[in-house]
Design a protein around this motif. Structure first.
Motif, mmCIF file in Angstrom:
data_model
loop_
_atom_site.group_PDB
_atom_site.id
_atom_site.type_symbol
_atom_site.label_atom_id
_atom_site.label_comp_id
_atom_site.label_asym_id
_atom_site.label_seq_id
_atom_site.Cartn_x
_atom_site.Cartn_y
_atom_site.Cartn_z
ATOM 1 N N THR A 220 42.018 42.201 79.906
ATOM 2 C CA THR A 220 43.500 42.519 79.095
ATOM 3 C C THR A 220 43.872 41.810 78.000
ATOM 4 O O THR A 220 44.626 42.210 77.253
ATOM 5 C CB THR A 220 44.132 42.240 80.246
ATOM 6 N N ASN A 221 42.156 41.736 77.017
ATOM 7 C CA ASN A 221 42.656 40.591 76.015
ATOM 8 C C ASN A 221 43.627 39.778 76.560
ATOM 9 O O ASN A 221 44.400 38.834 74.781
ATOM 10 C CB ASN A 221 42.286 41.629 75.263
ATOM 11 N N ILE A 222 43.705 38.407 77.223
ATOM 12 C CA ILE A 222 44.204 37.608 77.584
ATOM 13 C C ILE A 222 43.829 36.143 76.579
ATOM 14 O O ILE A 222 45.206 36.139 76.149
ATOM 15 C CB ILE A 222 45.116 37.307 79.335
ATOM 16 N N GLY A 223 43.103 36.146 76.958
ATOM 17 C CA GLY A 223 42.178 34.758 76.173
ATOM 18 C C GLY A 223 42.386 33.508 76.808
ATOM 19 O O GLY A 223 42.153 32.910 76.053
ATOM 20 N N ALA A 224 43.038 33.693 77.779
ATOM 21 C CA ALA A 224 42.718 32.599 78.944
ATOM 22 C C ALA A 224 41.002 31.701 78.993
ATOM 23 O O ALA A 224 40.596 30.858 78.385
ATOM 24 C CB ALA A 224 43.665 32.674 79.798
ATOM 25 N N CYS A 225 40.395 32.569 78.779
ATOM 26 C CA CYS A 225 39.240 32.139 79.114
ATOM 27 C C CYS A 225 38.450 31.538 78.060
ATOM 28 O O CYS A 225 37.788 30.233 77.733
ATOM 29 C CB CYS A 225 37.491 33.563 78.795
ATOM 30 N N GLU A 226 38.769 31.931 76.940
ATOM 31 C CA GLU A 226 37.685 31.649 75.548
ATOM 32 C C GLU A 226 38.766 30.099 75.447
ATOM 33 O O GLU A 226 37.998 28.791 74.905
ATOM 34 C CB GLU A 226 38.581 31.978 74.011
ATOM 35 N N ALA A 227 40.200 29.602 75.911
ATOM 36 C CA ALA A 227 40.809 28.064 75.719
ATOM 37 C C ALA A 227 40.155 28.018 76.625
ATOM 38 O O ALA A 227 40.035 26.639 76.778
ATOM 39 C CB ALA A 227 42.359 28.765 76.366
ATOM 40 N N GLU A 228 39.424 27.970 78.234
ATOM 41 C CA GLU A 228 38.860 26.871 79.075
ATOM 42 C C GLU A 228 36.924 27.049 78.823
ATOM 43 O O GLU A 228 37.514 26.086 79.298
ATOM 44 C CB GLU A 228 39.306 27.895 80.886
ATOM 45 N N GLY C 12 35.650 50.935 79.649
ATOM 46 C CA GLY C 12 36.500 53.371 79.820
ATOM 47 C C GLY C 12 37.833 52.499 80.143
ATOM 48 O O GLY C 12 38.330 53.240 79.612
ATOM 49 N N LYS C 13 38.343 52.183 81.087
ATOM 50 C CA LYS C 13 39.503 52.283 81.463
ATOM 51 C C LYS C 13 40.384 51.166 80.177
ATOM 52 O O LYS C 13 41.804 52.041 80.148
ATOM 53 C CB LYS C 13 39.754 51.496 82.380
ATOM 54 N N LYS C 14 40.324 50.016 80.180
ATOM 55 C CA LYS C 14 40.042 49.882 78.860
ATOM 56 C C LYS C 14 40.465 50.653 77.521
ATOM 57 O O LYS C 14 41.782 50.597 76.632
ATOM 58 C CB LYS C 14 40.064 48.410 78.145
ATOM 59 N N LEU C 15 39.778 51.586 77.520
ATOM 60 C CA LEU C 15 39.845 52.071 76.560
ATOM 61 C C LEU C 15 41.105 53.412 76.246
ATOM 62 O O LEU C 15 41.260 53.495 75.303
ATOM 63 C CB LEU C 15 38.090 52.778 76.328
ATOM 64 N N GLN C 16 40.571 53.923 78.006
ATOM 65 C CA GLN C 16 41.731 54.698 78.180
ATOM 66 C C GLN C 16 43.134 53.876 77.348
ATOM 67 O O GLN C 16 44.395 54.434 76.666
ATOM 68 C CB GLN C 16 42.526 55.121 79.018
ATOM 69 N N MET C 17 43.467 52.729 77.602
ATOM 70 C CA MET C 17 44.803 52.463 77.108
ATOM 71 C C MET C 17 44.840 52.018 76.077
ATOM 72 O O MET C 17 45.745 51.854 75.226
ATOM 73 C CB MET C 17 45.147 50.465 78.351
ATOM 74 N N SER C 18 43.912 51.653 75.112
ATOM 75 C CA SER C 18 44.016 51.013 74.136
ATOM 76 C C SER C 18 43.855 52.691 72.688
ATOM 77 O O SER C 18 45.543 52.577 72.749
ATOM 78 C CB SER C 18 42.130 50.851 73.780
ATOM 79 N N PHE C 176 49.565 46.050 69.981
ATOM 80 C CA PHE C 176 48.994 46.544 69.234
ATOM 81 C C PHE C 176 47.885 45.639 68.869
ATOM 82 O O PHE C 176 46.665 46.355 68.514
ATOM 83 C CB PHE C 176 49.933 45.299 67.743
ATOM 84 N N TRP C 177 47.402 43.887 68.532
ATOM 85 C CA TRP C 177 46.144 43.324 68.763
ATOM 86 C C TRP C 177 45.036 44.139 69.997
ATOM 87 O O TRP C 177 43.727 43.755 68.864
ATOM 88 C CB TRP C 177 46.620 41.828 68.610
ATOM 89 N N SER C 178 45.798 44.123 70.584
ATOM 90 C CA SER C 178 44.833 44.287 72.000
ATOM 91 C C SER C 178 43.969 45.390 71.926
ATOM 92 O O SER C 178 43.108 45.377 72.616
ATOM 93 C CB SER C 178 45.637 44.127 73.615
ATOM 94 N N SER C 179 44.892 46.273 71.413
ATOM 95 C CA SER C 179 44.174 47.865 71.197
ATOM 96 C C SER C 179 42.792 47.834 70.283
ATOM 97 O O SER C 179 41.833 48.075 70.578
ATOM 98 C CB SER C 179 44.826 48.928 70.690
ATOM 99 N N PHE C 180 43.364 47.098 69.403
ATOM 100 C CA PHE C 180 42.411 46.715 68.539
ATOM 101 C C PHE C 180 40.811 46.195 68.942
ATOM 102 O O PHE C 180 40.335 46.862 68.677
ATOM 103 C CB PHE C 180 42.598 46.609 67.491
ATOM 104 N N GLN C 181 41.177 45.313 69.632
ATOM 105 C CA GLN C 181 40.298 44.112 70.084
ATOM 106 C C GLN C 181 39.154 45.016 71.049
ATOM 107 O O GLN C 181 38.585 44.948 71.283
ATOM 108 C CB GLN C 181 41.182 43.545 70.693
ATOM 109 N N LEU C 185 37.462 45.553 66.930
ATOM 110 C CA LEU C 185 37.946 46.187 65.574
ATOM 111 C C LEU C 185 38.130 44.821 64.711
ATOM 112 O O LEU C 185 38.461 44.104 63.672
ATOM 113 C CB LEU C 185 38.935 47.268 65.514
ATOM 114 N N THR C 186 38.594 43.892 65.925
ATOM 115 C CA THR C 186 39.146 42.449 65.544
ATOM 116 C C THR C 186 38.135 41.174 65.820
ATOM 117 O O THR C 186 37.781 40.683 65.611
ATOM 118 C CB THR C 186 39.465 42.210 66.507
#
Lengths: 256, 658, 222
Positions: A220-228, C12-18, C176-181, C185-186
């Protein structure tokens, strides 16, 4: 560098085997030199326990120079301890001062079951690589290495992704226990190189499927992985994996 | 038994070609029913298992780590040599061959080394095809750097992580074969015995390190790719788990051990900081490309390095070896450092270190950058800063590692370095086909003795591991198995398996039942100290004799006073370690015997009685131009067999880097 | 891999969220634009016109069905992911130093989303549901402007709305950022820009929304 000695209290996870429930044990260690590595401090602890006729703490380690990816402790809530881009074996005791208490736990993720104490089973990572983390080229078929020029920047980026040591800190640190950084590092490494191009769609699909099958959570793009990450693998790789995945979905992967 | 090295007849540069076109082959249908056990999954093991899997053999791999990717090949930093001559600086197969023979102090086989040089170029091609991200130039072509003991730039590299990248390449090839069903992987398994039937290697007994169970595996052939035994010294740059156990079991079952005394002491390692030290960390040899090594000209100089003026510094390598300077081979550089420290010129708290200084390189690179960027009247600070940036780009990860371990900033103060055990040129004796003296048992990579003679040049261990695995064994193994296609898989309830398993289990129980007072670690440290003091960088007859007696006594003590906690049938790292140390305690003695037998100095083997007036190694070609292959005859009983080394092309001469 | 599989893997699930998230972001823009008409301070004339258009236009009403569906999907998948991800670590860490490795709001999308859901129930039950109910019952549109004026007299309503907007802001900073990630696209080149736009969006849009109840309450709009 000034050297000093310290006495410490350690709260260490002890678990006899996979079936055991496990619990914390508290140990005291004395006269730890600030020049020791964290694992050398554990060596001292274990020697002490053996001298007392007790069972030592099992922990994974091998190269002790930060490259094999075998060491794996969760120290005071941090994968590989508090130093940035550093594996546990390279963490040194000058980080701590006399009287400190340190809590040490194994990697915790259902996809990394505990074998004993601080040792976990990370073969799920091998199986993810088996799902497609390679370029299908048999030995002896290669053309001259310089017949395929590769843009330096691309090669450098591929190298940065390939620097992953497969230690599992990303999944251990992720609140979702997701292995996306690991998977994305391999997908990126191979997708950035022209040699990896023919299989890129299948690779992304199959590796993601295997990651799910192993029981890792989703990113879910939290980013803890990158930090660690001890090797500084960037979140950009996750974006690239997502892109590879989308590419495979929308253009149809080649295994259909 | 006379040793037959099976080197093909004919001209040196035709031998391998001729062998390949005349060796026997196994047809694909038969390959499917031939089983091969590969022990160890480093560069040699992973590449061999992958290549053999691709050919269609049924392969099983074993490693004691949790994944094949952890093998210690991963820690190799500097690079891999190949005779590509991409730099147009006069390199060729012959020159790589010659450099390796000379670097090995004329104690390696011409035929093997020439083959190694021939296949070196294919290795780079293969690795690039696998996606190994070697360093590149802006034009997109591969970059090279220079390494010790050579005058050309033939080393390919991936920052300071070349070994890692090559191993990951081989590992991925291996995992692909696993996915295809050609290879089965057994991780956290340790080979504890070789099974021989009718004199041939037919399987192994391995212990599942998680459950503690002993398991039997049959193979038509067994490949030992188990690396070196540098950990016999306790402190070395090897990984904590590196051991001689598999090789030693094979030795006791009839495989001769070749040149066990040849160990490489690497000149640039981070010095020991105290008794707690568990291992030593290497700083890549590539650092000697730009770094300058020095000690103060005055003994016991306690000033800080920055306070010692230029004219009071002794750049002893540049002084003694003007032609190669800081890039002399490892054995020469290591001995020179020891000589200075022993003479009282050492630096740091322990006085057992020399400086590796980047100040000059930072200034030189800084000036080049200033010129490139066209900065007029650049200040000293600007030059230094720009220089540091360049050094960071080239060696950043190594400098970071140094800073993490020592807490010092190597961009500001010179690094302190000292030699440490790094590699073992000796190993299981093999013939040209990499087969040991036990038919069907092979040894590849560092585990064998074959290609480096008495000293290995930098960036050639990776080359040898991959050459053996990718390009040699697929041919030579077929040549043996072609005669074995009628042998059906032997069921593992065969008495030979039962007997082997029983011997392993008896030994484990014996170890567990000692219930003494001293830890395994403690015995290992004591052994290491004997080895380092008496069979390390400098050796003499008297010391070696003492060492043999001391090791025998220590071994006795070990078998009566070691304490191993825990149980047999569980994950028990102390038990694993005990088995390994027990084997080191036997190997250490053999190393001393070998060192004592070799009355000469050559490469990494330096006998104090045999040196020139200037302190250079003095070979005794008349008496010792042979491979010492030792046969195990019972405890402390080793019989020497000699394989004469014949030089058809190269003329051995005094090795000079002056 | 067929379409169903493509959207059912973890990505895929995240894609739905995004994708649903981005749709909701677009909706927020429209919603914000329409509601901001109140700031003309013209007694709600421009606002009522816009609201009338939105409430009666056939296309908009069709899209609204999509919106509802996407919103429900976003909620359902969000909760699903949250629960699913929690189940991937059965034994939790005794010590967690999460704040040293990631921002709290990135770790708290499940909670922020749940709070938003509660707010959404309150919000829609005040305006949207009664309005559509009235339309369906054939009684025509309700006087939304007057209703707002009425509701926002009460301080507690204003407080709930402001809290709702703050929750939305944090949800958006990450979302917002997460959807693009998730859409990949990030890239190195664009991630800075996307992040900056995301933060700006997450501040500006909720701020405008929050100003509405405040403005009514303080009588800036009469």
């Amino acid at each position: 560098m000034e050297h000093y000695n310290m006495n410490l209290t350690l709260k260490v996870w002890k678990q006899k085997n996979n079936k055991d429930k496990g619990r914390f044990e508290t140990y005291k260690v004395k006269d730890i030199s600030s020049e020791m590595s964290f694992l050398e401090m554990f060596d001292v602890l274990n020697e002490q326990l053996i001298a007392e006729g007790k069972e030592p703490v099992a922990f994974d380690h091998d190269c002790r120079e930060g490259i094999c990816g075998m060491c794996s402790m969760h120290i005071d809530g941090r994968a590989h301890g508090p130093w940035h881009e550093t594996t546990t074996c390279q963490l040194h005791m000058r980080q701590y001062k006399d009287g400190d208490t340190i809590v040490v736990e194994p990697w915790r993720a259902n996809a990394f079951p505990v074998i004993k104490d601080l040792v976990t089973d990370r073969t799920s990572f091998d199986r993810i690589i088996q799902a497609g983390g390679y370029i299908s080229v048999n030995t002896g078929n290669a053309v001259d290495a310089n017949s395929l020029p590769i843009e330096k920047q691309k090669a450098d980026e591929a190298f940065a992704a390939a620097a992953c040591i497969g230690c599992g800190a990303c999944a251990a640190a992720c609140p979702n226990a997701s292995a996306m950084l690991f998977v994305s590092a391999k997908v990126s490494h191979l997708a950035l190189l022209p040699q990896g191009d023919p299989e890129r769609k299948m690779r992304a699909m199959n590796m993601v499927n295997q990651m799910d099958k192993e029981g890792f959570g989703s990113c879910t793009n939290i980013g803890a992985c990158e930090a660690e990450c001890p090797k500084g693998i960037s979140l950009e790789n996750i974006a690239r994996l997502n892109r590879e995945y989308l590419g495979a979905v929308f253009s149809g992967s080649s295994n259909e | 038994m006379p040793l037959n090295s099976k080197i093909p007849a004919g001209e040196l540069n035709k031998k391998w070609e001729d062998y390949k076109s005349s060796c026997k082959l196994v047809n694909p249908a038969n390959k499917r029913s031939l089983e091969i056990l590969v022990i160890g999954t480093g560069l040699a093991g992973a590449s061999a298992a992958a290549a053999l899997g691709e050919l269609g053999y049924k392969v099983k791999t074993f490693c004691f780590q949790d994944s094949p990717r952890r093998a210690h090949s991963i820690a190799a930093q500097g690079g891999i040599n190949a005779a590509k001559n991409y730099q147009n600086d006069g390199d060729s197969v012959h020159r790589l061959f010659y450099d390796t023979i000379k670097g090995g102090d004329y104690r390696a086989r011409e035929g093997n080394v020439h083959r190694l040089a021939e296949v070196s170029a294919n290795i780079i091609d293969q690795c690039v095809a696998q996606g190994v991200p070697f360093a590149r130039e802006y034009g997109g072509l591969l970059s090279n750097r220079s390494f010790g003991g050579t005058q050309v730039q033939r080393t390919f590299y991936a920052a300071g992580q070349t070994g890692q990248q090559l191993l990951i390449g081989a590992y991925q090839a291996l995992e692909r074969q696993i996915a295809l069903g050609n290879v089965t992987q057994y991780s956290r398994h340790e080979m504890l015995e070789l099974v021989t039937i009718d004199g041939k290697a037919r399987g192994i007994i391995a212990r599942d390190l998680v459950s503690g169970k002993l398991e039997r595996f049959f193979g038509h052939a067994v490949l030992l790719c188990t690396g070196g035994y540098g950990n016999v010294f306790y402190l070395s740059t090897n990984a904590m788990g590196c051991n001689v156990t598999a090789a030693w079991k094979a030795h006791k079952k009839g495989a001769f051990f070749g040149n066990p005394c040849y160990t490489q002491i690497h000149p640039t390692c981070i010095p020991v900081s105290g008794d707690h030290q568990s291992k030593l960390t290497l700083m890549s040899e590539s650092l000697r490309n730009d770094g300058r090594i020095w000690v103060p000209k005055a003994q016991n100089d306690t000033r800080k390095p920055g306070d010692i003026p230029e004219e009071e510094r002794d750049y002893y390598l540049e002084r003694r070896y003007p032609a190669f300077g800081n890039l002399v081979p490892r054995d020469v550089a290591s001995r020179a450092a020891k000589e200075r420290c022993d003479a009282g010129y050492g630096v740091g708290a322990s006085k057992m270190a020399v400086y590796l200084d980047y100040a000059a390189a930072i200034e030189r690179y800084g000036k080049i950058e200033v010129g490139k960027q066209g900065i007029a009247n650049a200040s000293k600070e600007t030059i230094t800063q720009l220089g540091k940036d360049v050094v960071k780009e080239k060696y950043g990860n190594l400098f970071d590692m140094y800073a993490k371990i020592t807490g010092e900033n190597p961009y500001e103060v010179p690094m302190r370095i000292y030699p440490a055990v790094h590699y073992t040129m000796g190993g299981i004796w093999v013939d040209y086909e990499l087969m040991t003296t036990v038919p069907g048992l092979y040894a590849l990579g560092e585990a064998n003795f074959s290609d480096h003679g008495a000293n290995r040049l930098g960036a050639s261990a990776l080359m040898q591991g991959l050459a053996d695995g990718y390009f040699v064994i697929p041919y030579t193994l077929g040549n043996y198995l072609a005669d074995d296609i009628r042998t059906k898989s032997i069921p593992t309830d065969h008495p030979a398996f039962a007997e082997a398993e029983k011997s392993v289990s008896d030994r484990i129980n014996k170890l567990m039942n000692i219930k003494g007072k001293e830890s395994v670690e403690s015995f290992h440290k004591r052994l290491g100290k004997i080895m380092w003091d008496k069979c390390g960088m400098a050796r003499n007859a008297e010391g070696l004799k003492q060492a043999i007696t001391e090791i025998q006594a220590l071994r006795k003590e070990f078998w009566s006073n070691v304490f191993i906690p825990g149980d047999v049938d569980e994950f028990n790292p102390e038990l694993d370690k005990a088995g390994r140390v027990a084997d080191f305690l036997e190997l250490g003695e053999l190393m001393c015997h070998d060192a004592l037998n070799r009355n000469e100095s050559c490469g990494g083997h330096f006998r104090e009685e045999y040196q020139t007036e200037e302190g250079e190694a003095l070979r005794q070609d008349d008496g010792y131009m042979y491979v010492a292959a030792w046969e195990y005859k019972g405890e402390s009983q080793f019989e020497l067999h000699k394989e004469e080394l014949i030089y058809d092309v190269v003329h051995p001469s005094a090795r000079s880097y002056k | 891999m067929n379409w169903k599989q493509a959207f059912s893997t973890s990505i895929g699930k995240k894609l739905q969220m995004s994708l649903t998230g981005l749709f909701l972001i677009l909706f927020l823009v429209v919603h914000c634009y329409i509601n901001a008409q109140i700031f003309w301070n013209d007694g709600g004339k421009k606002f009522e016109e816009a609201a009338h258009f939105m409430g009666t236009n056939f296309i908009i009403r069709t899209v609204e069905i999509g919106l509802t569906f996407f919103l429900l999907l976003h909620i359902f998948q969000g909760l699903n992911l949250w629960l699913r991800n929690r189940s991937k670590r059965s034994v939790r860490y005794a010590v967690s130093a999460g704040s040293e490795t990631s921002a709290w709001y990135r770790r708290s999308m499940g909670i922020l989303g749940s709070l938003l859901l509660i707010f959404l129930v309150i919000h829609t039950s005040k305006f949207w549901i009664p309005n559509r109910a009235s339309q369906i019952a054939g009684n025509g549109e309700l006087p939304l402007y007057e209703m707002m004026k009425h509701e926002f007299q009460y301080l507690w309503v204003v407080v709930i709305y402001v809290l709702g907007c703050i929750t939305l802001a944090w949800h958006l900073v990450h979302g917002f950022w997460s959807s693009f990630q998730t859409l990949g696209l990030t890239t190195h080149r664009y991630k800075g820009i996307i992040n900056a736009i995301g933060v700006a969006f997450a501040i500006i849009v909720p701020a405008i929304f929050a100003l509405m109840p405040i403005a009514f309450h303080l009588g800036w709009i009469s």
